[in-house]
Design a protein around this motif. Sequence first.
Motif, short mmCIF file in Angstrom:
data_model
loop_
_atom_site.label_atom_id
_atom_site.label_comp_id
_atom_site.label_asym_id
_atom_site.label_seq_id
_atom_site.Cartn_x
_atom_site.Cartn_y
_atom_site.Cartn_z
N ALA A 188 58.28 7.93 25.10
CA ALA A 188 58.68 6.75 25.87
C ALA A 188 58.44 5.48 25.07
O ALA A 188 57.39 5.30 24.45
N GLY A 189 59.44 4.63 25.05
CA GLY A 189 59.33 3.38 24.31
C GLY A 189 59.74 3.46 22.86
O GLY A 189 59.75 2.45 22.15
N ARG A 190 60.07 4.65 22.40
CA ARG A 190 60.50 4.84 21.00
C ARG A 190 61.99 5.20 20.96
O ARG A 190 62.55 5.72 21.93
N ALA A 191 62.60 4.98 19.81
CA ALA A 191 64.01 5.34 19.66
C ALA A 191 64.20 6.85 19.62
O ALA A 191 65.20 7.37 20.09
N GLY A 192 63.22 7.55 19.06
CA GLY A 192 63.33 9.00 18.92
C GLY A 192 63.83 9.37 17.54
O GLY A 192 64.87 8.86 17.09
N ARG A 193 63.07 10.22 16.85
CA ARG A 193 63.44 10.58 15.48
C ARG A 193 64.78 11.31 15.42
O ARG A 193 65.60 11.07 14.52
N PRO A 198 56.81 12.67 29.52
CA PRO A 198 55.88 11.99 30.42
C PRO A 198 54.48 11.87 29.84
O PRO A 198 53.72 10.97 30.16
N VAL A 199 54.12 12.82 28.96
CA VAL A 199 52.84 12.80 28.24
C VAL A 199 53.07 13.38 26.86
O VAL A 199 54.00 14.15 26.65
N THR A 200 52.24 12.98 25.92
CA THR A 200 52.24 13.63 24.60
C THR A 200 50.81 14.08 24.30
O THR A 200 50.46 15.23 24.46
N VAL A 211 45.41 19.38 26.79
CA VAL A 211 46.23 20.51 27.21
C VAL A 211 45.45 21.32 28.25
O VAL A 211 44.28 21.65 28.05
N GLY A 212 46.08 21.61 29.36
CA GLY A 212 45.43 22.33 30.45
C GLY A 212 46.40 22.41 31.61
O GLY A 212 47.59 22.09 31.48
N PRO A 213 45.94 22.82 32.79
CA PRO A 213 46.83 22.97 33.95
C PRO A 213 47.59 21.69 34.31
O PRO A 213 48.79 21.74 34.59
N ALA A 214 46.91 20.55 34.29
CA ALA A 214 47.58 19.29 34.65
C ALA A 214 48.66 18.94 33.63
O ALA A 214 49.76 18.50 33.99
N TYR A 215 48.35 19.14 32.37
CA TYR A 215 49.31 18.88 31.28
C TYR A 215 50.53 19.79 31.42
O TYR A 215 51.68 19.33 31.39
N ASN A 216 50.28 21.09 31.61
CA ASN A 216 51.38 22.04 31.73
C ASN A 216 52.24 21.78 32.96
O ASN A 216 53.46 21.89 32.92
N SER A 259 56.12 20.89 32.86
CA SER A 259 57.00 21.82 33.56
C SER A 259 57.96 21.07 34.48
O SER A 259 59.17 21.36 34.52
N ARG A 260 57.44 20.09 35.22
CA ARG A 260 58.29 19.30 36.10
C ARG A 260 59.29 18.46 35.29
O ARG A 260 60.45 18.29 35.70
N PHE A 261 58.85 17.97 34.15
CA PHE A 261 59.73 17.20 33.26
C PHE A 261 60.88 18.06 32.74
O PHE A 261 62.05 17.67 32.82
N TYR A 262 60.56 19.25 32.23
CA TYR A 262 61.61 20.13 31.70
C TYR A 262 62.56 20.58 32.82
O TYR A 262 63.77 20.73 32.59
N ALA A 263 62.04 20.79 34.01
CA ALA A 263 62.90 21.18 35.13
C ALA A 263 63.89 20.08 35.47
O ALA A 263 65.07 20.35 35.74
N ALA A 264 63.43 18.84 35.44
CA ALA A 264 64.32 17.71 35.74
C ALA A 264 65.40 17.56 34.67
O ALA A 264 66.57 17.31 34.98
N CYS A 265 65.01 17.72 33.41
CA CYS A 265 65.98 17.65 32.31
C CYS A 265 67.01 18.77 32.43
O CYS A 265 68.22 18.55 32.24
#
Length: 246
Positions: free
Chosen positions: A43-48, A69-71, A76-81, A85-91
């Motif tokens: 977020a906030g970057r152009a993207g390589r 949403p996070v990097t 890494v743990g349940p909250a991160y995953n 997971s919700r991000f990839y589902a939306a994409c």
Amino acid sequence: MSIHPSIGTIHGVGLGPGAADLMSVRADRLVRAARHVAYFRKAGRAGRARRLVEGMLRADAVEFAMDYPVTTEIPVGPAYNDCLSRFYAACTEHLARLALAGEDVVVLCEGDPFFYGSFMHLHARLLEQVPVSVVPGITGMSGAWTASGVPITWGEDVLTVATATLPEEELTRRVADTDALVVMKIGRHLPKLRRAVQAAGRGDEAWLVEYAAMPEQRVRQLAEVGDDDAVPYFSILLIHGQGRRP
């Protein structure tokens, strides 16, 4: 799965290690012809990946930026995953909707889509919904060992690929148990990785490659890099094999 002829295809296109002229002919053709282009970015970057295709897209191309949403903000743990997971589902939902409407979509992927790439998480979710095609790309590790100017393996050398996110004890075991080594995803894990390499007795063999195949490429022996040095997450550590030679 039965595919209706009017359904579009999602193309995961490997762009290679970071130089436009290392892109495949197929990747180049798909990128230039794409009406819909998607890519991951912080977020906030152009993207390589997006920067790599600058000047190649159609004037009427519709872009879909997928902002993580996070990097590294949370461990890494349940909250991160769960968050990812919700991000990839939306994409996935957005891309599938385009394909079901008859649109082809090119998803820009750094390196190779099936090698530690975010596209894999879309691929697994899209497979049962719409046609998916993958275009392989030259990996970042290929760019790194080419940048080092030394072959990574000889004869019967065994090559191990690991990530610096592994626990230190596991990293030490992997470094000690292989002939040739590639370690990816370094960044803030450099001090831990250095300790693992030294514990395995291979500190003098290790090299660090930053931004392989890109204009800012840098190659140094690991011993020359301080723990306080800012090392990019996508740096790659190499230990070259010394196997049989004719």
